[in-house]
Motif scaffolding. Structure first.
Motif, PDB file in Angstrom:
ATOM      1  N   LYS A 278       0.838  -1.211   0.000  1.00 49.05           N
ATOM      2  CA  LYS A 278       0.000   0.000   0.000  1.00 49.05           C
ATOM      3  C   LYS A 278       0.870   1.257   0.000  1.00 49.05           C
ATOM      4  O   LYS A 278       0.581   2.228  -0.709  1.00 49.05           O
ATOM      5  CB  LYS A 278      -0.933  -0.009   1.216  1.00 49.05           C
ATOM      6  CG  LYS A 278      -2.061  -1.030   1.125  1.00 49.05           C
ATOM      7  CD  LYS A 278      -3.005  -0.930   2.317  1.00 49.05           C
ATOM      8  CE  LYS A 278      -4.129  -1.965   2.215  1.00 49.05           C
ATOM      9  NZ  LYS A 278      -5.101  -1.868   3.316  1.00 49.05           N
TER      10      LYS A 278
ATOM     11  N   TYR B  11       2.399   2.200   9.170  1.00 48.87           N
ATOM     12  CA  TYR B  11       2.292   2.507  10.612  1.00 48.87           C
ATOM     13  C   TYR B  11       2.606   1.293  11.480  1.00 48.87           C
ATOM     14  O   TYR B  11       2.818   1.422  12.687  1.00 48.87           O
ATOM     15  CB  TYR B  11       0.898   3.067  10.939  1.00 48.87           C
ATOM     16  CG  TYR B  11      -0.244   2.083  10.721  1.00 48.87           C
ATOM     17  CD1 TYR B  11      -0.627   1.192  11.725  1.00 48.87           C
ATOM     18  CD2 TYR B  11      -0.936   2.033   9.522  1.00 48.87           C
ATOM     19  CE1 TYR B  11      -1.663   0.287  11.535  1.00 48.87           C
ATOM     20  CE2 TYR B  11      -1.959   1.132   9.312  1.00 48.87           C
ATOM     21  CZ  TYR B  11      -2.322   0.263  10.326  1.00 48.87           C
ATOM     22  OH  TYR B  11      -3.343  -0.637  10.128  1.00 48.87           O
TER      23      TYR B  11
ATOM     24  N   LEU C 183     -16.209  15.722  11.122  1.00 49.12           N
ATOM     25  CA  LEU C 183     -16.830  15.773   9.787  1.00 49.12           C
ATOM     26  C   LEU C 183     -17.938  14.736   9.721  1.00 49.12           C
ATOM     27  O   LEU C 183     -17.727  13.578  10.077  1.00 49.12           O
ATOM     28  CB  LEU C 183     -15.763  15.425   8.728  1.00 49.12           C
ATOM     29  CG  LEU C 183     -16.272  14.960   7.360  1.00 49.12           C
ATOM     30  CD1 LEU C 183     -16.913  16.113   6.595  1.00 49.12           C
ATOM     31  CD2 LEU C 183     -15.130  14.381   6.524  1.00 49.12           C
TER      32      LEU C 183
ATOM     33  N   ASN D 130      -8.553  -4.457   1.947  1.00 49.54           N
ATOM     34  CA  ASN D 130      -8.895  -3.667   0.756  1.00 49.54           C
ATOM     35  C   ASN D 130      -7.815  -2.657   0.417  1.00 49.54           C
ATOM     36  O   ASN D 130      -7.118  -2.144   1.281  1.00 49.54           O
ATOM     37  CB  ASN D 130     -10.209  -2.910   0.999  1.00 49.54           C
ATOM     38  CG  ASN D 130     -10.103  -1.940   2.169  1.00 49.54           C
ATOM     39  OD1 ASN D 130      -9.672  -2.312   3.256  1.00 49.54           O
ATOM     40  ND2 ASN D 130     -10.463  -0.701   1.945  1.00 49.54           N
TER      41      ASN D 130
HETATM   42  P1  NAP Z   1     -11.198   2.253   4.087  1.00 43.83           P
HETATM   43  O1  NAP Z   1     -10.127   3.207   4.465  1.00 43.83           O
HETATM   44  O2  NAP Z   1     -11.393   1.914   2.657  1.00 43.83           O
HETATM   45  O3  NAP Z   1     -11.012   0.885   4.863  1.00 43.83           O
HETATM   46  C1  NAP Z   1     -10.659   0.847   6.180  1.00 43.83           C
HETATM   47  C2  NAP Z   1      -9.120   0.818   6.325  1.00 43.83           C
HETATM   48  O4  NAP Z   1      -8.781   1.124   7.669  1.00 43.83           O
HETATM   49  C3  NAP Z   1      -8.539  -0.560   6.096  1.00 43.83           C
HETATM   50  O5  NAP Z   1      -8.303  -0.802   4.736  1.00 43.83           O
HETATM   51  C4  NAP Z   1      -7.249  -0.515   6.931  1.00 43.83           C
HETATM   52  O6  NAP Z   1      -6.150  -0.192   6.072  1.00 43.83           O
HETATM   53  C5  NAP Z   1      -7.483   0.632   7.902  1.00 43.83           C
HETATM   54  N1  NAP Z   1      -7.363   0.194   9.293  1.00 43.83           N
HETATM   55  C6  NAP Z   1      -8.033  -0.807   9.904  1.00 43.83           C
HETATM   56  N2  NAP Z   1      -7.643  -0.906  11.196  1.00 43.83           N
HETATM   57  C7  NAP Z   1      -6.691   0.049  11.378  1.00 43.83           C
HETATM   58  C8  NAP Z   1      -5.897   0.451  12.493  1.00 43.83           C
HETATM   59  N3  NAP Z   1      -5.995  -0.161  13.685  1.00 43.83           N
HETATM   60  N4  NAP Z   1      -5.028   1.473  12.329  1.00 43.83           N
HETATM   61  C9  NAP Z   1      -4.913   2.108  11.131  1.00 43.83           C
HETATM   62  N5  NAP Z   1      -5.643   1.768  10.045  1.00 43.83           N
HETATM   63  C10 NAP Z   1      -6.519   0.752  10.172  1.00 43.83           C
HETATM   64  O7  NAP Z   1     -12.561   2.775   4.697  1.00 43.83           O
HETATM   65  P2  NAP Z   1     -13.290   4.131   4.294  1.00 43.83           P
HETATM   66  O8  NAP Z   1     -14.678   3.823   3.941  1.00 43.83           O
HETATM   67  O9  NAP Z   1     -12.440   4.882   3.352  1.00 43.83           O
HETATM   68  O10 NAP Z   1     -13.330   4.902   5.682  1.00 43.83           O
HETATM   69  C11 NAP Z   1     -12.144   5.495   6.212  1.00 43.83           C
HETATM   70  C12 NAP Z   1     -12.499   6.205   7.516  1.00 43.83           C
HETATM   71  O11 NAP Z   1     -13.382   7.272   7.238  1.00 43.83           O
HETATM   72  C13 NAP Z   1     -13.171   5.333   8.555  1.00 43.83           C
HETATM   73  O12 NAP Z   1     -12.695   5.684   9.834  1.00 43.83           O
HETATM   74  C14 NAP Z   1     -14.621   5.699   8.423  1.00 43.83           C
HETATM   75  O13 NAP Z   1     -15.354   5.450   9.588  1.00 43.83           O
HETATM   76  C15 NAP Z   1     -14.504   7.170   8.082  1.00 43.83           C
HETATM   77  N6  NAP Z   1     -15.645   7.762   7.348  1.00 43.83           N
HETATM   78  C16 NAP Z   1     -16.244   8.814   7.944  1.00 43.83           C
HETATM   79  C17 NAP Z   1     -17.272   9.472   7.293  1.00 43.83           C
HETATM   80  C18 NAP Z   1     -17.891  10.672   7.939  1.00 43.83           C
HETATM   81  O14 NAP Z   1     -18.865  11.232   7.427  1.00 43.83           O
HETATM   82  N7  NAP Z   1     -17.336  11.096   9.068  1.00 43.83           N
HETATM   83  C19 NAP Z   1     -17.715   9.019   6.028  1.00 43.83           C
HETATM   84  C20 NAP Z   1     -17.050   7.917   5.450  1.00 43.83           C
HETATM   85  C21 NAP Z   1     -16.008   7.306   6.124  1.00 43.83           C
HETATM   86  P3  NAP Z   1      -4.614  -0.466   6.482  1.00 43.83           P
HETATM   87  O15 NAP Z   1      -4.183  -1.668   5.693  1.00 43.83           O
HETATM   88  O16 NAP Z   1      -3.943   0.783   6.068  1.00 43.83           O
HETATM   89  O17 NAP Z   1      -4.576  -0.734   7.961  1.00 43.83           O
END
Ligand code: NAP
Length: 341
Positions: A189, A205, A281, A331
């Motif tokens: 990645k 990380y 956000l 993913n």
């Molecule tokens: P994503 O990043 O496609 O998938 C989740 C990723 O999180 C995984 O691929 C994994 O990648 C990483 N992860 C899992 N456990 C971890 C840990 N302990 N430490 C660091 N990284 C970890 O998911 P996404 O849909 O794009 O969402 C990303 C973030 O945005 C999430 O926190 C989600 O809740 C948030 N979000 C918020 C909103 C809002 O409106 N506030 C909307 C959409 C999404 P690695 O291989 O890099 O660990």
């Protein structure tokens, strides 16, 4: 008029028990249930792609939040795109492609006012669950409306190879960031961030303390932190942010399956001296940005300035595996489940 088809039954995922920590197989069940023909004003949709998203973990808990919890012994829901197969609603024809909120199932009958027509000739249908949908809008709104990104900003994003994070880094660059740094959970990645997405620096990380790795990757500090992870990442970013720095608090995936409160950040006091702004956000607050988002992001996709990856898992029976895989970093880019392979 195209033929309407209503199957007798179809499969849907139910929540059977509320997980304590990481979900286990007995917390969910794939259930065969009757399919209802549409009543006046409704459509029946055969889902083609289902979204798995980190926020769904919070909905498995019985906790008050900005989205209500999933109900026990009821189908779970979430983003989905599919095709109308029967319609009793004006303006919706069999064959129309629509985006809606009744995922985690093969078929859905619901009021057509909750369906948004999408144009499958503009982009692959699954993109409306990702770069052209909620995650894309999250990245865009976080940078434009919350961080108020400016030319020359030095930007750090965690979860940088995921759906939101991969777009944050690239959009930051397109908006004039002078340095873009990302963190992710594997060497592959990290290489992708630099080689394909144009990040200036990236680190794994899991290789060592985030504070040290971030200091090496951003020796002059950062102006904007886009937080998808929380905990140690947020603490390290608070250290790295300069005076009047801004942090977009978008997600805290490091703690979604925790049963104990997080240990970090322990350095919040720096917010005072550096006059930092840490702002939450919620993508749903930014609907007014939709036309700008669609025009800009679709344009960047078309002219090749935005790279977009998906990880596609086939079959509704794999939906829970896909969800758990997402939470464990299986993913790259947006994780989706394809039903009509
Ligand atoms: P994503 O990043 O496609 O998938 C989740 C990723 O999180 C995984 O691929 C994994 O990648 C990483 N992860 C899992 N456990 C971890 C840990 N302990 N430490 C660091 N990284 C970890 O998911 P996404 O849909 O794009 O969402 C990303 C973030 O945005 C999430 O926190 C989600 O809740 C948030 N979000 C918020 C909103 C809002 O409106 N506030 C909307 C959409 C999404 P690695 O291989 O890099 O660990």
């Amino acid at each position: 008029m195209a033929e309407q088809s209503v199957p007798a039954t179809a499969r849907e995922w139910h929540l059977k028990a509320r997980p304590n920590g990481w979900p286990v197989p007995s917390d969910v069940a794939l259930v065969e249930a009757p399919v209802r023909a549409p009543e006046p004003g409704e459509v029946l949709v055969r889902n083609a792609y289902l979204s798995v998203d980190p926020y769904m973990r919070g909905r498995m808990n019985d906790a008050k939040s900005y989205v209500p919890p999933f109900k026990l012994d009821r189908p779970m829901d979430g983003g989905a795109v599919g095709y109308v197969v029967a319609s009793a609603a004006e303006g919706f024809e069999v064959g129309d492609a629509v985006l809606h909120g009744l995922g985690w199932r093969e078929y859905a009958t619901f009021p057509a006012k909750h369906a948004v027509k999408v144009d499958g000739s503009q982009a692959p249908l699954s993109y409306f669950l990702g770069v052209l949908g909620m995650p894309g809008m999250t990245a865009y709104a976080g940078l434009v409306a919350v961080a108020d990104i400016k030319e020359g900003d030095k930007v750090f994003v965690s979860g940088a190879a995921g759906a939101v994070g991969s777009l944050v880094g690239q959009i930051a660059r397109l908006k004039g960031a002078s340095r873009v740094v990302g963190s992710a959970g594997s060497a592959a990645k990290v290489a992708k961030l630099v080689d394909e997405y144009g990040f200036d620096a990236a680190f794994n990380y899991k290789d060592g303390p985030v504070r040290e790795q971030l200091a090496a990757a951003a020796p002059e500090g950062i102006d904007v932190y886009f937080d998808n992870v929380g905990g140690e990442h947020l603490e390290a970013a608070i250290d790295a942010l300069g005076v009047h720095g801004r942090a977009v608090i978008c997600g805290a995936i490091a703690q979604y399956n925790d049963t104990e409160a997080p240990a970090a950040p322990r350095n919040l006091v720096q917010v005072i001296g550096k006059r930092l702004r840490l702002e939450g956000l919620l993508v749903g607050d930014h609907a007014a940005l939709q036309p700008r988002f669609t025009a800009e992001v679709a344009g960047w996709l078309k002219d090749g300035s935005l790279h977009y990856d998906e990880t596609v898992v086939d079959g509704i029976e794999k939906m829970m595996d896909a969800f758990l895989g997402l939470m464990q970093g299986e993913n790259t880019g947006k994780m989706v489940v394809r039903l009509d392979a």
